[in-house]
Design a protein around this motif. Structure first.
Motif: not given
Length: 157
Positions: A3-5, A11-13, A20-21
């Motif tokens: 679950l960690r990765p 979260a990164v997504l 970025t927009s």
């Protein structure tokens, strides 16, 4: 443990999209042409880098590049005069044709569009630029000195 990765990737997504927009109607989405003159892209003919080059108070030469946005029809530059009560008049000149999709630089070869009126280097002139299709474009044009830089020697008045 797996679950960690997955949580890290989520979260990164989730953060990547808003960071970025740029959004809408920001400066990065607008035309910007760095130039010493004024630009107007509102009509069938774009007026680019327009200035009045003046060697003496009360007279000068209108210099600009004119870009015809019509790819099927020739346009013509027929006149320039003061707008909004500006005391500026142009000497008579023959209409200058602008080929379909073409560009005309009034400085090369020199068209010598001489203006007279109440202005001096450092002023901004409200001008009305007329075209053969009946279109009139209003533009605020800086008056630049004839004694240095790119415009040196361009005043024909």
């Amino acid at each position: 443990m797996q679950l960690r990765p997955l949580a890290t990737a989520a979260a990164v997504l989730a953060l990547a999209v808003p960071l970025t927009s740029c959004g809408f109607d920001y400066a990065t989405e607008r035309d910007y042409t760095p130039a010493g003159g004024a630009n107007n892209r509102s009509g069938d003919v774009d007026i680019l880098s327009a200035v009045v080059v003046s060697a003496a108070e009360g007279s000068g030469t209108f210099v600009a590049s004119l870009s015809n946005n019509e790819v099927d029809a020739e346009q013509s530059f027929t006149g320039v005069s003061g707008d909004e009560g500006a005391d500026v008049t142009a000497a008579d000149f023959d209409p200058i044709p602008i080929a379909p999709g073409g560009l005309v630089n009034l400085a090369d070869p020199a068209a010598d569009i001489v203006l007279t009126g109440d202005f001096a280097a450092g002023d901004f002139l409200p001008l009305a630029v007329d075209f053969g299709n009946g279109e009139r474009v209003l533009i605020e044009v800086p008056v630049v000195a004839d004694d240095f830089g790119y415009w040196e020697g361009m005043d024909a008045s």
